[in-house]
Design a protein around this motif. Structure first.
Motif, short mmCIF file in Angstrom:
data_model
loop_
_atom_site.label_atom_id
_atom_site.label_comp_id
_atom_site.label_asym_id
_atom_site.label_seq_id
_atom_site.Cartn_x
_atom_site.Cartn_y
_atom_site.Cartn_z
N TYR A 1 0.62 5.48 0.62
CA TYR A 1 -0.19 6.50 1.31
C TYR A 1 0.27 7.89 0.88
CZ TYR A 1 -1.29 2.50 4.31
OH TYR A 1 -1.70 1.27 4.77
N SER B 1 -8.78 2.20 6.32
CA SER B 1 -9.04 2.82 5.02
C SER B 1 -9.60 1.85 3.99
CB SER B 1 -7.74 3.43 4.46
OG SER B 1 -7.21 4.39 5.34
N ARG C 1 -3.82 0.90 10.21
CA ARG C 1 -3.98 2.00 9.27
C ARG C 1 -4.63 1.53 7.97
NH1 ARG C 1 1.05 5.76 7.05
NH2 ARG C 1 -0.22 7.38 6.05
N TYR C 2 -4.21 0.37 7.48
CA TYR C 2 -4.78 -0.17 6.25
C TYR C 2 -6.24 -0.56 6.46
CZ TYR C 2 -5.46 -3.20 2.20
OH TYR C 2 -5.97 -3.78 1.07
N SER D 1 0.83 -1.21 0.00
CA SER D 1 0.00 0.00 0.00
C SER D 1 0.86 1.25 0.00
CB SER D 1 -0.93 0.02 1.22
OG SER D 1 -1.86 -1.04 1.14
N LYS E 1 -6.69 8.51 -0.74
CA LYS E 1 -5.36 8.73 -0.16
C LYS E 1 -4.52 7.45 -0.13
CE LYS E 1 -6.60 12.60 2.88
NZ LYS E 1 -6.61 13.10 4.28
N VAL E 2 -5.16 6.30 -0.31
CA VAL E 2 -4.46 5.02 -0.23
C VAL E 2 -4.69 4.24 -1.51
CG1 VAL E 2 -4.09 2.92 1.12
CG2 VAL E 2 -4.91 5.00 2.26
N SER F 1 -8.73 3.69 -1.70
CA SER F 1 -9.60 4.07 -0.59
C SER F 1 -10.62 5.10 -1.06
CB SER F 1 -8.77 4.66 0.56
OG SER F 1 -8.09 5.83 0.15
#
Length: 665
Positions: free
Chosen positions: A67, A430, A426-427, A65, A147-148, A143
């Protein structure tokens, strides 16, 4: 030099050489941090994973991923994502690497549908295409806040995880301006493998320091403290050497053995030293040492036997690493006891021949106070203490079982502050989730996978599964079929006119629909591709067909038009026997996994074959096996200790009483 001193030097020299040889063999240790090392080969989940992988390939997936501070949809960021996707796709062990920069997109055209690149350099077109099919792209590849962006990596069977992860990290090194993370079960296994050896390197000195402190508090002599460490190091290093020379795998269970021996073996050295200092009066060191060893031989052997055979009872465990742990502990405890009876006296003899020990015969007040207090309580309240112990064992212990939480969530092995846990959180915040269950569905031979009834049943099951709060989403063949139908199906509220002869759908001709006879022009014009419903075709009349068999053929031709591979979802493009769907999870808690695993088979007819596999299925199975293993091993150990105490004390009554402290602990 007398014979006793010579024998002592020989024992010390041989022990030192053996220890050096054992410690030097540590690089030969085989480390396996995966849960697969714990699962027996005959376990159902192993067979299930083998069946799934035989049809659909490796179930190990990796997610890379990226970011961005504001949005990934810029020319610069998409160029980075594209280059990274292409370079990862060429790495050894990669079957396919997919991101928004290399996906195919189904779009309306004059003939009904065309397959084009999702991203062709135009960001506005990319955004519009994603918005036209958000349920497929968002949460998996991008996302919702943009942002992802993720690269989904499918691995080949038998790939080298260490080599692949190293290659991915090399590709990420030049990336600047974007944060990145690598997630997936292979990443977790690698992190555990790294932590096993580093934790052992940290844990062993910590345990050693604590043992030094305790030994000093009891023995009050610095030389005795360091002399006691020599047999402990010998026993632990001998166990490591046996593992390295015999090829025993170093797992999360066996890593505990060397540290455990430091703890257990220290008791035997305290026996020798405490009795030696109590008996030595400054005159006959050799005679005192001989009497101390002779006096303590039987108690040490008896204590070591109960401990060793208690560990050996782990051989009753259904899990291989636990059996190995028990056997190695059995050998290690025996080595520690023998080193306390032979190596430690040799060290005392050599050191104290050169430097006479100071005589300290007085008993410390702290010790006498402790002894007096203990005796006072047991003499006055002994019956109450025993009654309380029995109450704990008979009443409180069984009731406490309900509160025991079992689980093998691999991320729970790490601190919440670790980068792996933080990256996963965090993943998951999102995207749809980094944990997964793979479910392979095989209908009876008389029912085709692409039959509308089969697909509708699958759709209903997935809709029910997605209601679970721990489920972030699913991946299956259904979105592709629905999208194709949206592109090629009839307009909502209309239907294709049925002729006397059954129509033939030929998507490879110029006309979107042709029949075996001359179809009236008006009937052909009633079919307008690109304005159909996002659904599974289930009504034959709506499509100008006679039965579900023809609908199945229609769906098969839908999939033929899609140029990209769908072998991750069906095992054959024309007549698949099985279909695979993946459940993405935001949390990997044993309780949730258990509920899902129990629910899934009930969502399909009883004559369908439902197989649940993947890494999380292994973790769930392991949780049950660990619980079963601990229950079996516990009672096997208690039985072994009870029998040994009977043989030692020649009394069933005393052996039964001796179990009370064990049970309370």
């Amino acid at each position: 030099m007398n014979n006793k001193i010579l024998q002592s030097w020989i024992i010390i020299g041989a022990s030192v050489l053996i220890s050096i040889a054992c410690l030097s063999s540590i690089p030969l240790l085989k480390v396996d941090s995966s849960t697969d090392a714990f699962i027996p080969e005959h376990a159902p989940v192993v067979k299930t994973n083998e069946n799934i992988e035989a049809k659909f390939g490796s179930l190990d997936s990796i997610v890379v991923s990226l970011y961005a501070p504001s949005t990934m949809l810029t020319n610069q960021n998409l160029a980075i994502l594209s280059d990274l996707t292409d370079s990862i796709a060429t790495l050894p062990g990669v079957k396919q690497a997919s991101s928004v920069t290399n996906l195919d997109h189904m779009q309306r055209s004059a003939d009904g549908m065309t397959v084009i690149p999702l991203y062709d350099g135009n960001i506005e077109d990319l955004q519009n295409r994603i918005d036209s099919w958000p349920s497929f792209y968002e949460g998996t590849f991008l996302s919702t806040d943009r942002k992802v962006a993720s690269i989904l990596i499918q691995t080949k069977s038998g790939y080298d995880a260490e080599l692949l992860l190293s290659g991915i990290r090399q590709q990420l090194l030049p990336v600047t301006g974007l944060e990145s993370s690598i997630l997936g079960l292979p990443v977790v296994n690698e992190e555990i493998q790294t932590s096993i050896l580093s934790d052992l390197a940290i844990l062993a000195p910590i345990v050693g320091i604590m043992i030094l402190v305790v030994l000093f508090l009891f023995l009050r002599r610095i030389e005795a403290v360091f002399l006691s460490l020599v047999p402990l190091i010998f026993g632990s290093s001998l166990t490591l050497g046996i593992m390295a020379w015999t090829g025993i795998t170093f797992t999360m269970a066996t890593m505990l053995v060397p540290v455990l021996l430091l703890i257990v073996g220290s008791a035997y050295t305290i026996h020798i030293f405490s009795h030696f200092y109590e008996s030595y009066d400054g005159s006959d060191m050799e005679g005192t040492l001989t009497r101390v060893v002779k006096t303590n031989t039987y108690p040490i052997i008896g204590s070591a036997a109960t401990t060793a055979f208690g560990f050996l009872a782990q051989l009753s465990s259904p899990l291989g690493p636990f059996r190995t742990f028990g056997f190695l502990s059995f050998l290690g405890v025996g080595a520690s006891a023998l080193s306390a009876l032979f190596l430690l006296p040799a060290l005392i003899r050599v050191v104290y021949t050169i430097r006479k020990p100071h005589v300290k015969t007085q008993v410390q007040k702290g010790q006498s106070w402790l002894i007096r207090s203990t005796l006072a309580v047991t003499n006055r309240w002994g019956i109450v203490v025993i009654a309380l112990a029995v109450f704990i064992i008979v009443v409180a212990l069984p009731l406490s079982y309900r509160a025991v939480q079992k689980g093998t969530n691999m991320l729970d092995f790490f601190r919440p502050s670790s980068s792996l846990v933080q990256d996963s959180k965090r993943y998951n915040d999102s995207m749809e989730g980094s944990f997964s269950l793979s479910v392979m569905i095989t209908p009876p031979s008389n029912e085709k996978v692409l039959n509308p009834k089969v697909l509708k049943t699958l759709e209903q099951a997935i809709n029910r599964i997605e209601k679970d709060p721990s489920v972030g989403g699913t991946q299956s063949i259904l979105p592709f079929i629905k999208r194709m139908n949206q592109m090629l199906g009839p307009v909502e509220g209309e239907q294709i006119q049925k002729t006397e002869d059954a129509p033939v759908f030929d998507f490879f001709s110029d006309a979107p629909l042709a029949s075996q006879t001359d179809e009236p022009q008006a009937a052909q014009q009633s079919y307008q591709g690109g304005e159909g419903l996002y659904e599974i075709p289930s009504d034959p009349a709506k499509y100008g067909l006679s039965n579900e068999e023809e609908l199945s053929n229609l769906i098969a031709q839908y999939l033929l038009l899609y140029s990209s591979s769908l072998d991750a979802f069906i095992d054959d493009p024309l007549q698949p026997e099985s279909t695979l769907f993946t459940i993405l999870l935001k949390k990997s808690e044993t309780q949730n996994l258990g509920k899902l695993s129990s629910l899934i088979p009930t969502l399909f007819p009883q004559d369908w074959k439902v197989e649940i596999g993947g890494g999380e299925a292994v973790s769930l199975s392991l949780s049950d096996l660990v619980t079963k293993s601990q229950i079996i091993s516990l009672f096997s150990s208690l039985l072994a200790v009870w029998i040994l105490v009977i043989l030692t004390l020649r009394s069933v009554k005393l052996a039964t009483l001796a179990l009370l402290p064990c049970l309370c602990a």
